[in-house]
Design an enzyme around this catalytic site. Structure first.
Site, PDB file in Angstrom:
ATOM      1  N   HIS A 105      11.750   9.436  -2.029  1.00  0.00           N
ATOM      2  CA  HIS A 105      10.907   9.886  -0.921  1.00  0.00           C
ATOM      3  C   HIS A 105      11.652  10.038   0.402  1.00  0.00           C
ATOM      4  CE1 HIS A 105       6.301   9.760   0.144  1.00  0.00           C
ATOM      5  NE2 HIS A 105       6.851  10.927   0.414  1.00  0.00           N
ATOM      6  N   ASP A 128       0.759   6.948  -0.499  1.00  0.00           N
ATOM      7  CA  ASP A 128       1.847   6.046  -0.886  1.00  0.00           C
ATOM      8  C   ASP A 128       1.326   4.614  -0.919  1.00  0.00           C
ATOM      9  OD1 ASP A 128       4.490   4.890  -1.117  1.00  0.00           O
ATOM     10  OD2 ASP A 128       5.307   6.530   0.078  1.00  0.00           O
ATOM     11  N   HIS A 130       3.422   2.483   0.004  1.00  0.00           N
ATOM     12  CA  HIS A 130       4.294   2.014   1.085  1.00  0.00           C
ATOM     13  C   HIS A 130       4.172   2.930   2.298  1.00  0.00           C
ATOM     14  CE1 HIS A 130       6.116   1.289  -2.934  1.00  0.00           C
ATOM     15  NE2 HIS A 130       6.246   0.057  -2.472  1.00  0.00           N
ATOM     16  N   ASP A 132       6.781   3.634   4.389  1.00  0.00           N
ATOM     17  CA  ASP A 132       8.037   4.374   4.551  1.00  0.00           C
ATOM     18  C   ASP A 132       8.357   4.652   6.015  1.00  0.00           C
ATOM     19  OD1 ASP A 132       7.893   4.305   1.801  1.00  0.00           O
ATOM     20  OD2 ASP A 132       7.765   6.478   1.508  1.00  0.00           O
ATOM     21  N   HIS A 145      14.556   5.590   1.524  1.00  0.00           N
ATOM     22  CA  HIS A 145      13.223   6.080   1.126  1.00  0.00           C
ATOM     23  C   HIS A 145      12.118   5.239   1.768  1.00  0.00           C
ATOM     24  CE1 HIS A 145      12.046   3.478  -2.653  1.00  0.00           C
ATOM     25  NE2 HIS A 145      12.616   2.746  -1.734  1.00  0.00           N
ATOM     26  N   ASP A 234       3.684  10.293  -2.905  1.00  0.00           N
ATOM     27  CA  ASP A 234       4.547   9.383  -3.669  1.00  0.00           C
ATOM     28  C   ASP A 234       3.708   8.906  -4.851  1.00  0.00           C
ATOM     29  OD1 ASP A 234       5.836   7.043  -4.645  1.00  0.00           O
ATOM     30  OD2 ASP A 234       6.621   6.531  -2.661  1.00  0.00           O
ATOM     31  N   ASP A 236       3.830   6.489  -6.615  1.00  0.00           N
ATOM     32  CA  ASP A 236       3.514   5.057  -6.657  1.00  0.00           C
ATOM     33  C   ASP A 236       2.256   4.704  -5.860  1.00  0.00           C
ATOM     34  OD1 ASP A 236       4.197   4.395  -3.934  1.00  0.00           O
ATOM     35  OD2 ASP A 236       6.261   3.969  -4.486  1.00  0.00           O
ATOM     36  N   GLU A 279       9.196  10.515  -6.421  1.00  0.00           N
ATOM     37  CA  GLU A 279       9.442   9.199  -7.017  1.00  0.00           C
ATOM     38  C   GLU A 279       9.070   9.083  -8.498  1.00  0.00           C
ATOM     39  OE1 GLU A 279      11.102   6.716  -5.553  1.00  0.00           O
ATOM     40  OE2 GLU A 279      10.966   7.055  -3.384  1.00  0.00           O
TER      41      GLU A 279
HETATM   42  C1  DIR Z   1      10.296  -1.277   1.441  1.00  0.00           C
HETATM   43  C2  DIR Z   1       9.889  -0.590   0.152  1.00  0.00           C
HETATM   44  N1  DIR Z   1       9.278  -1.167   2.450  1.00  0.00           N
HETATM   45  C3  DIR Z   1      11.626  -0.711   1.971  1.00  0.00           C
HETATM   46  N2  DIR Z   1       9.662   0.795   0.346  1.00  0.00           N
HETATM   47  C4  DIR Z   1       9.389   1.673  -0.657  1.00  0.00           C
HETATM   48  O1  DIR Z   1      12.573  -0.653   1.194  1.00  0.00           O
HETATM   49  O2  DIR Z   1      11.697  -0.365   3.137  1.00  0.00           O
HETATM   50  N3  DIR Z   1       9.066   2.871  -0.416  1.00  0.00           N
HETATM   51  N4  DIR Z   1       9.439   1.292  -1.909  1.00  0.00           N
HETATM   52  O3  DIR Z   1       8.649   3.786  -1.301  1.00  0.00           O
HETATM   53 MN    MN Z   2       7.222   6.680  -0.559  1.00  0.00          MN
HETATM   54 MN    MN Z   3       6.071   4.229  -2.379  1.00  0.00          MN
END
Ligand code: DIR
Ligand code: MN
Ligand code: MN
Ligand code: MN
Length: 310
Positions: A105, A128, A130, A132, A145, A234, A236, A279
């Site tokens: 992402h 998402d 998350h 991001d 990402h 995303d 996820d 993703e």
């Molecule tokens: C977490 C995970 N906040 C990071 N982020 C993800 O790595 O900054 N984003 N998995 O998709």
């Molecule tokens: Mn993402």
């Molecule tokens: Mn995500």
């Protein structure tokens, strides 16, 4: 009308190999014909625009680390996103609808920058688990990402090499809305609060239902229904039982229907100008899980491009 599928086989924005195989998996499973069957012309250049970019498995990726701050693989992420921004902008300038298939992402930094260069008034729906929205100063993983949104907004700490040469803040916080959040870092929570960014977490989806959440989300970023919409999805965001072949699954996600409803509702606005499907990692999970996840990537894409149930 033409959809330009832009496959970006890229994984260096996170640590797990295999997400670079996502675009090919979706295309091989029939994505292009499926989009054609909805009445679109479809163009696809394969990986050609990104052919000389390192595939960036974890081993390769480490060689490209810049050592700048805590960001991992910053140079290659910046390079591929700059390239993607140009590709997306060119398609948009021709009146085509770019569909960027990732890849991780971090690529949305490129795709959204590309959209914004043609449609400066566009708004972004970020779907998402998350947010991001970490910055180079707040990231705890160093995985880019987890950071693309902060660069698009131009938050403190994002005006750094190697990104500062081409990334300009191009998105206002009130033109951004999230749906599906359930794994947000403490520093991200502060950033979301301080910038007054509208979020529909899974708690909100449970409370109000997906229909009301999407309605409120669209009313927030696009109250008069006149702004172009970039949908960045995303996979996820959906529950791991729906699309489990992804690098950072989080339980308690959107159902199959909730995910598709978001895409259908955006299609109904007639405002969609660009889509990201991100993703999908076809190396994670057994064959059945991979097949299911790839199929969901394709069906979310179709729903956003106007497939209806009747
Ligand atoms: C977490 C995970 N906040 C990071 N982020 C993800 O790595 O900054 N984003 N998995 O998709
Ligand atoms: Mn993402
Ligand atoms: Mn995500
Ligand atoms: Mn092309």
């Amino acid at each position: 009308p033409t959809v330009a599928v832009v496959g970006c086989p890229f994984s260096a924005g996170q640590a797990r190999p295999g997400v670079d195989l996502g675009p090919n998996a979706l295309v091989q499973s029939g994505l292009l014909d499926q989009i054609k069957s909805l009445g679109w012309n479809v163009t696809y250049d394969g990986a050609a625009p990104f052919a000389d970019i390192p595939r960036a498995s974890v081993q390769e990726a480490r060689e490209h680390e810049t050592g700048e701050g805590k960001m991992r693989n910053a140079r290659v992420v910046s390079e591929v996103c700059e390239r993607l921004a140009k590709v997306v902008a060119e398609h948009a300038a021709r009146g085509e609808l770019p569909v960027t298939v990732g890849g991780d992402h971090s690529l949305a930094l490129g795709s959204i920058a590309g959209t914004m260069s043609k449609h400066p008034d566009a708004c972004v729906l970020w779907i998402d688990a998350h947010a991001d929205i970490n910055t180079p100063l707040t990231t705890t993983t160093g995985n880019l990402h987890g950071c693309p949104v902060s660069f698009l907004l131009g938050l403190q700490g994002t005006d750094v090499e190697p990104f500062k040469g081409w990334v300009k803040p191009c998105l206002r916080p009130d033109r951004l809305v999230y749906i599906g959040l359930r794994d947000v870092d403490p520093a991200e929570k502060r950033i979301l609060r301080e910038n007054n960014i509208k979020c529909f977490t899974m708690h909100d989806v449970d409370k109000h239902g997906i229909g009301a959440c999407v309605k409120m989300a669209l009313e927030h970023v696009n109250p008069r229904g006149e702004r172009p919409v970039h949908l960045s999805f995303d996979v996820d965001a959906t529950d791991p039982t729906v699309a489990g072949s992804t690098g950072t699954p989080v339980r308690g996600g959107l159902t199959f229907r909730e995910g598709h409803y978001i895409c259908e509702a955006v299609a109904e606005t007639g405002c969609l100008v660009a889509l990201d499907i991100m993703e999908v990692n076809p190396t994670l999970g057994d064959d059945k899980l991979v097949e299911q996840t790839v199929a969901v990537g394709c069906s979310l894409t179709r729903a956003a491009l106007g497939e209806t149930l009747l």
